[in-house]
Design a protein around this motif. Structure first.
Motif, PDB file in Angstrom:
ATOM      1  N   GLY A 261      -1.375  -7.262  19.654  1.00 55.34           N
ATOM      2  CA  GLY A 261      -1.212  -6.116  18.766  1.00 55.34           C
ATOM      3  C   GLY A 261      -1.280  -6.540  17.316  1.00 55.34           C
ATOM      4  N   VAL A 263      -3.375  -9.421  16.527  1.00 54.99           N
ATOM      5  CA  VAL A 263      -4.153 -10.592  16.928  1.00 54.99           C
ATOM      6  C   VAL A 263      -4.901 -11.230  15.771  1.00 54.99           C
ATOM      7  CG1 VAL A 263      -4.375  -9.829  19.307  1.00 54.99           C
ATOM      8  CG2 VAL A 263      -6.091  -9.141  17.645  1.00 54.99           C
ATOM      9  N   TYR A 288      -0.825 -10.502   9.201  1.00 54.42           N
ATOM     10  CA  TYR A 288      -1.989 -10.137  10.009  1.00 54.42           C
ATOM     11  C   TYR A 288      -2.742  -8.966   9.392  1.00 54.42           C
ATOM     12  CZ  TYR A 288       1.120  -6.539  12.033  1.00 54.42           C
ATOM     13  OH  TYR A 288       1.991  -5.500  12.227  1.00 54.42           O
ATOM     14  N   GLN A 290      -5.022  -5.503  10.150  1.00 54.85           N
ATOM     15  CA  GLN A 290      -5.282  -4.458  11.131  1.00 54.85           C
ATOM     16  C   GLN A 290      -6.637  -3.847  10.793  1.00 54.85           C
ATOM     17  OE1 GLN A 290      -2.575  -1.186  11.052  1.00 54.85           O
ATOM     18  NE2 GLN A 290      -3.787   0.025  12.485  1.00 54.85           N
ATOM     19  N   THR A 291      -7.525  -3.923  11.735  1.00 58.81           N
ATOM     20  CA  THR A 291      -8.852  -3.375  11.500  1.00 58.81           C
ATOM     21  C   THR A 291      -9.403  -2.810  12.790  1.00 58.81           C
ATOM     22  OG1 THR A 291     -11.110  -3.882  10.812  1.00 58.81           O
ATOM     23  CG2 THR A 291      -9.905  -5.644  11.905  1.00 58.81           C
ATOM     24  N   ASN A 292     -10.247  -1.826  12.652  1.00 59.18           N
ATOM     25  CA  ASN A 292     -10.951  -1.295  13.822  1.00 59.18           C
ATOM     26  C   ASN A 292     -12.414  -1.728  13.808  1.00 59.18           C
ATOM     27  OD1 ASN A 292      -8.634  -0.120  14.653  1.00 59.18           O
ATOM     28  ND2 ASN A 292      -9.147   1.904  13.891  1.00 59.18           N
ATOM     29  N   PHE A 293     -12.723  -2.677  12.933  1.00 59.76           N
ATOM     30  CA  PHE A 293     -14.047  -3.300  12.820  1.00 59.76           C
ATOM     31  C   PHE A 293     -15.083  -2.344  12.257  1.00 59.76           C
ATOM     32  CE2 PHE A 293     -11.884  -5.749  16.172  1.00 59.76           C
ATOM     33  CZ  PHE A 293     -11.825  -6.945  15.502  1.00 59.76           C
ATOM     34  N   ALA A 294     -15.393  -1.226  12.938  1.00 68.57           N
ATOM     35  CA  ALA A 294     -16.428  -0.318  12.451  1.00 68.57           C
ATOM     36  C   ALA A 294     -15.866   0.555  11.332  1.00 68.57           C
ATOM     37  CB  ALA A 294     -16.934   0.562  13.595  1.00 68.57           C
ATOM     38  N   ASP A 295     -16.524   0.519  10.184  1.00 68.14           N
ATOM     39  CA  ASP A 295     -16.144   1.370   9.054  1.00 68.14           C
ATOM     40  C   ASP A 295     -14.672   1.227   8.684  1.00 68.14           C
ATOM     41  OD1 ASP A 295     -18.702   2.483   8.838  1.00 68.14           O
ATOM     42  OD2 ASP A 295     -18.247   3.896  10.443  1.00 68.14           O
ATOM     43  N   SER A 296     -14.167   0.042   8.817  1.00 60.40           N
ATOM     44  CA  SER A 296     -12.736  -0.122   8.625  1.00 60.40           C
ATOM     45  C   SER A 296     -12.409  -0.640   7.237  1.00 60.40           C
ATOM     46  CB  SER A 296     -12.179  -1.090   9.671  1.00 60.40           C
ATOM     47  OG  SER A 296     -10.784  -1.061   9.667  1.00 60.40           O
ATOM     48  N   HIS A 297     -11.306  -0.195   6.731  1.00 61.47           N
ATOM     49  CA  HIS A 297     -10.704  -0.763   5.526  1.00 61.47           C
ATOM     50  C   HIS A 297      -9.373  -1.362   5.972  1.00 61.47           C
ATOM     51  CE1 HIS A 297     -13.456   1.052   2.510  1.00 61.47           C
ATOM     52  NE2 HIS A 297     -13.656   1.901   3.520  1.00 61.47           N
ATOM     53  N   PRO A 298      -9.357  -2.642   6.232  1.00 68.42           N
ATOM     54  CA  PRO A 298      -8.200  -3.239   6.914  1.00 68.42           C
ATOM     55  C   PRO A 298      -6.889  -3.046   6.156  1.00 68.42           C
ATOM     56  CG  PRO A 298     -10.027  -4.777   6.804  1.00 68.42           C
ATOM     57  CD  PRO A 298     -10.381  -3.631   5.928  1.00 68.42           C
ATOM     58  N   LEU A 299      -5.848  -3.041   6.913  1.00 70.90           N
ATOM     59  CA  LEU A 299      -4.497  -3.071   6.356  1.00 70.90           C
ATOM     60  C   LEU A 299      -3.969  -4.494   6.477  1.00 70.90           C
ATOM     61  CD1 LEU A 299      -4.878  -0.017   6.951  1.00 70.90           C
ATOM     62  CD2 LEU A 299      -2.463   0.077   7.548  1.00 70.90           C
ATOM     63  N   PHE A 335      -2.519  -1.528   1.715  1.00 73.13           N
ATOM     64  CA  PHE A 335      -3.826  -0.959   2.039  1.00 73.13           C
ATOM     65  C   PHE A 335      -4.891  -1.637   1.187  1.00 73.13           C
ATOM     66  CE2 PHE A 335      -1.163   2.142   3.896  1.00 73.13           C
ATOM     67  CZ  PHE A 335      -1.914   2.937   4.745  1.00 73.13           C
ATOM     68  N   ILE A 337      -7.440   0.141   0.278  1.00 74.96           N
ATOM     69  CA  ILE A 337      -8.030   1.263  -0.451  1.00 74.96           C
ATOM     70  C   ILE A 337      -7.117   1.560  -1.635  1.00 74.96           C
ATOM     71  CG2 ILE A 337      -9.193   2.274   1.534  1.00 74.96           C
ATOM     72  CD1 ILE A 337      -6.847   4.213   1.820  1.00 74.96           C
TER      73      ILE A 337
END
Lengths: 403, 324
Positions: A261, A263, A288, A290-299, A335, A337
């Motif tokens: 969770g 990773v 760590y 947090q990203t969803n890979f596609a179109d993501s702006h990681p946290l 964030f 963003i």
């Protein structure tokens, strides 16, 4: 005599039990008459009682009690009275000539209703005194208990006479060597008797006759290490045992861990053990993305927590250990963003359950975590138990180096 | 001197490998994206802190309040995210509108009903207010509009739709100036209990499927997503509608969270996740995690490429990409 038998109803049973344990052929025993040393003749009847008792009990103990006729003529021929036989040397001479292996002498004295009783036993073949008893008491019915107790004290030693010697050949471990990587470790036998220390990787145990086939327990002690016990089975007269290494006492542990969770990140933690390898406090930081890979702006998350923990059922020596910990922490979130400040999710880490693979200098663990978000301040998680958006509660795998 | 040799323990290596592989085995496909935090946060491109405006609006009252999010697309093709706030037992409503330039417009009134569309004049209509996309402050009241109905515009006429709790869908056609032209009805099905919960108009949809209606049938606790032709509202329908037009039936579903996009129908599951289903009702495997503990309202653009998510607890509106 009738009275005496009536007072000791358990005596036949005791004598039967004693006799049942004897398997060897009956050895001849010479029970000399008990001598009355009282100032008056008033108590001479006890001479027969006491003598009869001794004869009966030795007979029941497996001895062949020689009749008076076997030794009385020999005494008379030497010009000895009964009282002379109270001297061990004379009693042994008469008994030896009578062919006895055991000689028993005794006397009593009654004065002012105070009773004194003495009995001695001799190994005729070894010409050695075996055992004696001296009893005193009031002259009343309790006197029979006194006589009974005196005889019982004698019998255990007396029964050893005539026992077969141990069989020839090595039945004991002659040379036991302990090998250990822990220099200077003190070795104790049975947890209490120091027998030396490991020097140059080994210790030769002193010549203590351990029977083959038996197991000995050695305890290992060394400053800075957990004491440990090992059971060693003795199978050969000359034998070496490689002792398990001692576990160092851990005061500090440095961890690297990784959580499902979370990773895309890594955690570091520092433990301090209040009691080595038993209870600890830990500070942990996990960073760590947090990203969803596609179109993501990681946290970016920083999870910091303080824990207190310990172990259940298992000790520092165990390879598998069950642990627990509890504490509190905060997850700071940034964030990537604009216009989003810092969020802080405070939580109680109510319980963690840990399964450890425990080695001397390091350990691996798998930890299930129960976190409850408090929903305080500017937060993202709200209030409630934390679980993965898809899946179970988070769990962590980790490595800890002990020092 | 006795030498002691240490041997490596192959068992330890196997245990280590097992420990490292175990998490992946246990969590399967979601291993890399599963998180404690709602997934939509990592999809956000922009955020709008609406807290001060919402708090001002709510100040002085303790009644429960509700939020609704929808997307309005201007004639120029720009999407505006809208948040409408309503309060139980009070008539006051608040409308907040955000655009690509991160401007936030607001209007509060008692006449901001649930109706929202771009009308045939290319004005936005929310409730009984009409306004140019960038001029909410200049919105004017249009008394002829029934602001609590739902509706759409095909660019020629405007239509307001409603149900009466029975088996009929009612709709009124309005002219450009919002004068009523006529009112008609169409039978939805042979049984009653239908409530209209959503209307979506997609001029780019396949012919005959331009107007998507979401019904909830409270008698059988079932949601229907019905694809209807825009031409039917000016002409005639084949009835009953459910027997003559393609539709999906969804059970045990909150109809208010059933949304249309060109990529499929988005429904909410009970684990805080919006799931994209295709038009056959099959799960596409795509979705958006909204989290467990906070009330998050969500809306999508027509293409299903972008979302607006309003976190009601934090009063923050996020705009992001779905990644679908």
């Amino acid at each position: 005599m009738v009275k005496a038998s009536g007072r000791w109803p358990v005596l036949p049973f005791i004598l039967l039990c004693l006799g049942a344990g004897v398997r060897a052929p009956a050895l001849p025993a010479c029970v000399f008459r008990a001598v009355d040393l009282s100032p008056t003749q008033e108590y001479s009847e006890y001479q027969h009682i006491l003598t009869g008792m001794l004869q009966a009990e030795l007979g029941n103990a497996g001895f062949q009690v020689l009749p008076d006729s076997a030794w009385d003529p020999l005494r008379e021929r030497r010009g000895l009275d009964d009282v002379d036989l109270l001297e061990g040397g004379k009693a042994l001479e008469v008994a030896a000539e009578a062919g006895a292996r055991l000689a028993v002498t005794g006397f009593y004295r009654v004065e002012d209703r105070q009773f004194v009783l003495a009995i001695k036993c001799y190994d005729v073949e070894a010409r050695a005194f075996i055992q004696g008893v001296l009893k005193t008491g009031r002259l009343n019915l309790a006197m029979y208990n006194l006589l009974d107790g005196a005889v019982k004290e004698l019998l255990p030693r007396v029964r050893l006479i005539g026992k077969a010697p141990p069989p020839p050949g090595p039945v004991s471990a002659e040379q036991v060597t302990l090998l250990s990587p822990d220099e200077g470790t003190e070795i104790l036998l049975a947890g209490s008797q120091p027998v030396g220390s490991i020097r140059d990787g080994a210790l030769l145990l002193p010549p203590i006759p351990f029977p083959l086939g038996s197991a000995i327990t050695v305890e290992k002690r060394k400053e800075g290490f957990h004491p440990s016990r090992e059971s060693l089975l003795l199978e050969k007269p000359v034998q070496e045992f490689r002792l398990r290494p001692l576990r160092p006492q851990t005061r500090w542990g440095t961890e690297l861990n990784w959580t499902v969770g979370q990773v895309l990140g890594l955690g570091v933690a520092q433990r301090y053990y209040f009691q080595p390898d038993v209870s600890f406090a830990a500070a942990e930081l996990y960073n760590y993305l947090q990203t969803n890979f596609a179109d993501s702006h990681p946290l970016v998350h920083h999870d910091f927590r303080l824990l207190y923990g310990g172990y259940l059922f298992t000790g520092p020596d165990d390879v598998f250990r069950l642990g627990w910990s509890t504490g509190a922490g905060v997850i700071l979130t940034w964030f990537t963003i604009p216009d989003q400040g810092l969020y802080a999710d405070w939580y109680l880490n109510l319980i963690n359950a840990t399964f450890e693979l425990n080695y001397r200098r390091w350990l691996l663990y798998l930890r299930g975590e129960g976190k409850y978000a408090l929903g305080l301040g500017r937060n993202l998680l709200g209030q409630g138990w934390l679980s993965l958006t898809r899946g179970p509660s988070p769990f962590t795998v980790g490595f800890m180096w002990k020092w | 001197m006795v030498r002691l040799a240490r041997r490596a323990r192959p068992g330890a290596l196997r245990r280590l490998a097992l420990l490292l592989v175990l998490p992946a085995l246990l969590t399967g496909c979601g291993f890399f994206t599963a998180s404690l935090f709602p997934g939509y946060l990592a999809q956000a491109e922009a955020s709008f802190d609406l807290g001060p405006r919402v708090d001002d609006f709510l100040s002085g009252q303790d009644y429960p309040w509700h939020s609704e999010v929808f997307v309005l697309r201007s004639a120029a093709g720009s999407d505006y995210g809208a948040v409408r706030i309503s309060i139980d037992n009070l008539p006051d409503r608040l409308l907040l509108l955000v655009d690509r330039d991160r401007r936030v417009q607001q209007l509060s009134s008692q006449s901001l009903g649930r109706l929202h569309l771009r009308d045939a004049n290319n004005d936005f209509v929310v409730g009984q207010f009409r306004f140019a996309p960038d001029a909410l402050a200049s919105a004017f009241f249009a008394g002829g509009i029934i602001g609590d109905y739902l509706g759409f515009s095909d660019g020629i006429s405007n239509y307001l739709l409603w149900t009466d709790g029975s088996m009929n869908l009612w709709f009124t056609e309005y002219a450009l100036d919002w004068t009523a032209v006529n009112t008609r009805s169409a039978q939805i099905d042979t049984g009653g209990g239908f409530e209209l919960r959503g209307v979506f108009y997609d001029p780019g949809a396949a012919v005959g499927k331009e107007v998507v209606l979401v019904f909830f049938n409270y008698q059988i606790n079932r949601v229907y997503v019905l694809l209807t032709p825009a031409a039917g509202y000016a002409g005639t329908f084949l009835t009953p509608l459910l027997s003559n037009y393609p539709h999906l039936e969804l059970e045990d579903m909150d109809a208010s969270n059933v949304l249309y996009t060109r990529k499929g129908i988005v429904v909410a599951d009970w684990d805080g996740r919006s799931i994209l289903k295709d038009f056959n009702g099959e799960d596409t495997g795509k979705g958006l995690d909204l989290g467990h503990n906070k009330e998050v309202r969500i809306a999508f653009d027509l293409e299903g490429d972008n979302f607006f998510a309003f976190n009601a607890e934090d009063r923050v509106l996020y705009r992001g990409k779905t990644g679908w």
